[in-house]
Write a protein that holds these residues in place. Structure first.
Motif, short mmCIF file in Angstrom:
data_model
loop_
_atom_site.label_atom_id
_atom_site.label_comp_id
_atom_site.label_asym_id
_atom_site.label_seq_id
_atom_site.Cartn_x
_atom_site.Cartn_y
_atom_site.Cartn_z
N ALA A 91 30.18 66.16 74.31
CA ALA A 91 31.63 65.72 72.97
C ALA A 91 30.92 65.12 72.22
O ALA A 91 30.19 64.08 72.62
N VAL A 92 30.54 65.11 70.71
CA VAL A 92 30.52 64.55 69.57
C VAL A 92 31.89 62.54 69.84
O VAL A 92 32.90 63.63 69.77
N TYR A 93 31.42 62.31 69.87
CA TYR A 93 31.76 60.55 70.26
C TYR A 93 32.64 59.95 68.66
O TYR A 93 31.09 59.40 67.64
N TYR A 94 34.08 59.62 68.61
CA TYR A 94 33.71 59.21 67.06
C TYR A 94 33.87 57.75 67.14
O TYR A 94 35.33 57.95 67.93
N CYS A 95 33.82 57.03 66.32
CA CYS A 95 34.93 55.54 65.87
C CYS A 95 35.52 55.78 65.07
O CYS A 95 35.55 56.48 64.00
N ASN A 96 36.53 54.95 65.03
CA ASN A 96 37.66 55.03 64.42
C ASN A 96 38.27 53.25 64.11
O ASN A 96 37.99 52.86 65.41
N ALA A 97 38.17 52.95 63.34
CA ALA A 97 39.03 52.12 63.23
C ALA A 97 39.97 51.09 61.68
O ALA A 97 39.72 52.47 60.68
N GLN A 98 41.43 50.86 61.96
CA GLN A 98 41.73 50.75 60.90
C GLN A 98 41.65 49.36 60.33
O GLN A 98 41.42 47.59 60.88
N ILE A 99 40.92 49.44 58.81
CA ILE A 99 40.44 47.88 57.85
C ILE A 99 40.98 47.57 57.20
O ILE A 99 41.99 48.52 55.95
N ILE A 100 41.29 46.34 56.55
CA ILE A 100 42.42 46.18 55.81
C ILE A 100 40.91 45.18 54.48
O ILE A 100 40.41 44.89 54.42
N ALA A 101 41.16 45.91 53.35
CA ALA A 101 40.39 45.81 52.26
C ALA A 101 40.51 46.03 51.10
O ALA A 101 42.57 46.00 50.84
N VAL A 102 39.63 45.46 50.13
CA VAL A 102 41.02 45.46 48.31
C VAL A 102 41.96 46.70 48.51
O VAL A 102 42.79 46.97 47.62
N ALA A 103 41.26 48.18 48.52
CA ALA A 103 41.80 49.31 47.96
C ALA A 103 42.76 49.16 49.27
O ALA A 103 44.10 50.30 49.69
N GLY A 104 43.49 48.43 50.69
CA GLY A 104 45.03 48.50 51.45
C GLY A 104 44.28 48.31 52.63
O GLY A 104 43.10 48.40 53.07
N ILE A 105 45.10 49.17 53.43
CA ILE A 105 45.14 48.97 55.28
C ILE A 105 44.18 51.00 54.94
O ILE A 105 45.55 51.71 55.06
N LYS A 106 43.56 50.83 55.84
CA LYS A 106 43.02 52.18 55.99
C LYS A 106 42.43 52.63 57.00
O LYS A 106 41.73 51.95 57.80
N PHE A 107 42.34 54.27 58.02
CA PHE A 107 41.17 54.25 58.68
C PHE A 107 40.93 55.16 58.41
O PHE A 107 39.97 56.22 57.50
N TYR A 108 39.06 54.27 58.96
CA TYR A 108 37.72 55.26 58.69
C TYR A 108 37.40 55.57 59.59
O TYR A 108 37.03 54.66 61.40
N TRP A 109 36.56 56.71 59.90
CA TRP A 109 35.73 57.35 60.91
C TRP A 109 34.35 57.55 60.61
O TRP A 109 34.10 57.14 59.24
N GLY A 110 33.86 56.66 61.79
CA GLY A 110 32.09 57.29 61.73
C GLY A 110 31.48 58.89 61.60
O GLY A 110 32.43 59.66 61.72
N GLN A 111 30.22 58.56 61.89
CA GLN A 111 29.47 60.45 61.58
C GLN A 111 29.47 61.11 62.74
O GLN A 111 29.42 62.39 62.84
N GLY A 112 30.03 60.40 64.25
CA GLY A 112 29.93 61.12 64.96
C GLY A 112 28.66 60.88 65.77
O GLY A 112 27.15 61.15 65.37
N THR A 113 27.76 60.48 67.01
CA THR A 113 27.22 60.48 67.97
C THR A 113 27.30 61.57 69.03
O THR A 113 28.20 61.77 70.43
N GLN A 114 26.57 62.66 69.30
CA GLN A 114 26.73 63.57 70.24
C GLN A 114 26.48 63.43 71.53
O GLN A 114 25.02 62.20 72.07
N VAL A 115 27.74 63.16 72.57
CA VAL A 115 26.88 62.63 73.75
C VAL A 115 27.07 63.98 74.93
O VAL A 115 27.56 64.86 74.88
N THR A 116 25.53 63.89 75.70
CA THR A 116 25.75 66.04 76.61
C THR A 116 25.37 65.41 77.87
O THR A 116 24.83 64.23 78.55
N VAL A 117 26.03 65.47 78.50
CA VAL A 117 26.10 65.34 80.42
C VAL A 117 25.83 66.20 81.00
O VAL A 117 26.54 67.23 81.52
N SER A 118 24.53 66.69 81.70
CA SER A 118 24.10 67.75 82.12
C SER A 118 22.68 67.40 82.93
O SER A 118 21.94 66.22 82.38
N SER A 119 22.32 68.47 84.08
CA SER A 119 21.34 68.51 84.91
C SER A 119 20.92 68.96 84.20
O SER A 119 19.07 68.71 85.13
#
Length: 119
Positions: A91-119
């Motif tokens: 899958a593509v794995y994404y990081c997400n975090a609830q961050i408190i900044a000047v703009a308020g409390i928001k959820f932010y996403w990363g761009q994703g990183t591919q993980v492939t499990v295969s022989s």
């Protein structure tokens, strides 16, 4: 501007291990919960693991006992140690975090990183 950047994805054989990392950068006050999500081919995005600011964790049933989420609050990072990987973990794995900044409390996403499990 707050950013999340993932690293550590790649190709691994079944039964192998990978460690994903996600670092938050920019101007903010603090980070609450941090998450790892994934989206496999043709599937909806799903929650894999969650960790609170004090280190409490939750996991999807499909990864319990194989994946471990951790965080380093001093470095504003979250990690996902993935062991005993299976092809269905591909899958593509994404990081997400609830961050408190000047703009308020928001959820932010990363761009994703591919993980492939295969022989």
């Amino acid at each position: 501007q707050v950013q999340l950047v993932e690293s550590g994805g790649g190709l691994v054989q079944p039964g192998g291990s990978l460690r994903l990392s996600c670092a938050a950068s920019g101007s903010f006050f603090s980070i609450n919960d941090m998450f790892w999500y994934r989206q496999g081919p043709g599937k909806q995005r799903e929650l894999v693991a969650r960790i609170t600011s004090i280190g409490s964790t939750n996991y999807a049933d499909s990864v319990k006992g194989r994946f471990t989420i951790s965080r380093d609050n001093a470095k504003n990072t979250v990690h996902l140690q993935m062991n005993s990987l299976k092809p269905e973990d591909t899958a593509v794995y994404y990081c997400n975090a609830q961050i408190i900044a000047v703009a308020g409390i928001k959820f932010y996403w990363g761009q994703g990183t591919q993980v492939t499990v295969s022989s």
